[in-house]
Write an enzyme that holds these catalytic residues in place. Structure first.
Site, PDB file in Angstrom:
ATOM      1  N   GLU A  98       0.629  -1.184   0.019  1.00  0.00           N
ATOM      2  CA  GLU A  98       0.133  -0.023  -0.026  1.00  0.00           C
ATOM      3  C   GLU A  98       1.033   1.264  -0.063  1.00  0.00           C
ATOM      4  O   GLU A  98       0.365   2.173  -0.548  1.00  0.00           O
ATOM      5  CB  GLU A  98      -0.857   0.011   1.158  1.00  0.00           C
ATOM      6  N   HIS A 101       1.970   2.156  -3.407  1.00  0.00           N
ATOM      7  CA  HIS A 101       0.949   3.025  -3.955  1.00  0.00           C
ATOM      8  C   HIS A 101       1.290   4.789  -3.689  1.00  0.00           C
ATOM      9  O   HIS A 101       1.234   5.503  -4.454  1.00  0.00           O
ATOM     10  CB  HIS A 101      -0.396   2.913  -3.952  1.00  0.00           C
ATOM     11  N   HIS A 105       2.335   7.881  -6.242  1.00  0.00           N
ATOM     12  CA  HIS A 105       1.582   9.000  -6.058  1.00  0.00           C
ATOM     13  C   HIS A 105       2.748  10.107  -6.046  1.00  0.00           C
ATOM     14  O   HIS A 105       2.484  11.303  -6.787  1.00  0.00           O
ATOM     15  CB  HIS A 105       0.515   9.265  -5.211  1.00  0.00           C
TER      16      HIS A 105
END
Length: 226
Positions: A98, A101, A105
């Site tokens: 996670e 991600h 970004h």
């Protein structure tokens, strides 16, 4: 053609169930593999973010199981309660994934940017597309354009499934690379984390294949409408 689709749909459902069941078993297995460094999923996540110079993302606990996700809107890494608190290879794998991600970004990873732009479209499309497709099939002789509209909308959800693949695989690769480079896990723990993420990624592959197959089925119905 209808029978062929039913057979294909049945096979895809079976494969999806097998992969999901395998994934569940893998996570149960590696949830028993306790980390020698004693770090929780939350601590793993916070360290990975810090090591990548990301200080504006919060790591929070979210209720439920398999609810782990990164929210780019409010910049939060949301970890399910078990992942947030537990100190095992499975929790480390999910937490780092996670955060992968979040790194995407922060670095404006192109596939994530594309997927984020598709989210509002897919959110709306998912609510209505099945009804439009069913209506299009029922009205195929009088208003075939309705089925075509449904196909275009469904194509957007299929594109989302396809774009999701590089996003998920890249997040896992970033996670595993960081875990290895920082020597966060032992060799056995790292192998467990890698195996768990591999099976998690395969669920997205099955979903994408299913979506493409369904799209082709509706396209064939439209092309053979006369």
């Amino acid at each position: 053609m209808g029978m062929s689709y039913l057979i294909l749909a049945g096979l895809l459902m079976l494969v999806s169930w097998l992969v999901s069941n395998r994934l569940k078993n893998k996570f149960e297995k590696y949830s028993k593999l306790q980390l020698q460094n004693g770090m929780s999923g939350a601590e793993i996540a916070e360290k990975m973010l810090a090591d990548h110079g990301i200080h504006d993302v919060r790591v929070i606990s979210t209720p439920g199981q398999l609810t782990d996700h990164y929210n780019p809107v409010d910049k939060t890494v949301n970890l399910s309660e078990s992942v947030y608190n537990q100190r095992n290879a499975a929790a480390a794998a999910v937490a780092a994934h996670e955060c992968g991600h979040a790194v995407q970004h922060a670095t404006a990873y192109s596939w994530l940017t594309m997927r984020s732009k598709l989210v509002p479209i897919v959110s709306i499309a998912s609510s209505y597309v099945q009804w439009i497709l069913i209506g299009g099939i029922l009205m195929m002789q009088t208003f075939p354009q309705l089925l075509l509209i449904g196909i275009v909308i469904f194509a957007a959800t299929t594109l989302f499934s396809i774009v999701t693949l590089p996003v998920e695989y890249d997040a896992s690769n970033r996670a595993l690379a960081w875990l290895e480079n920082k020597r966060m896990l032992t060799h056995q723990e790292h192998d467990g984390a890698k195996d768990a993420l591999k099976w998690a990624a395969r669920t997205y592959v099955v979903a994408a294949i299913g979506s493409v197959a369904t799209l082709l089925y509706y396209v064939m119905i439209y092309m053979n409408r006369r």
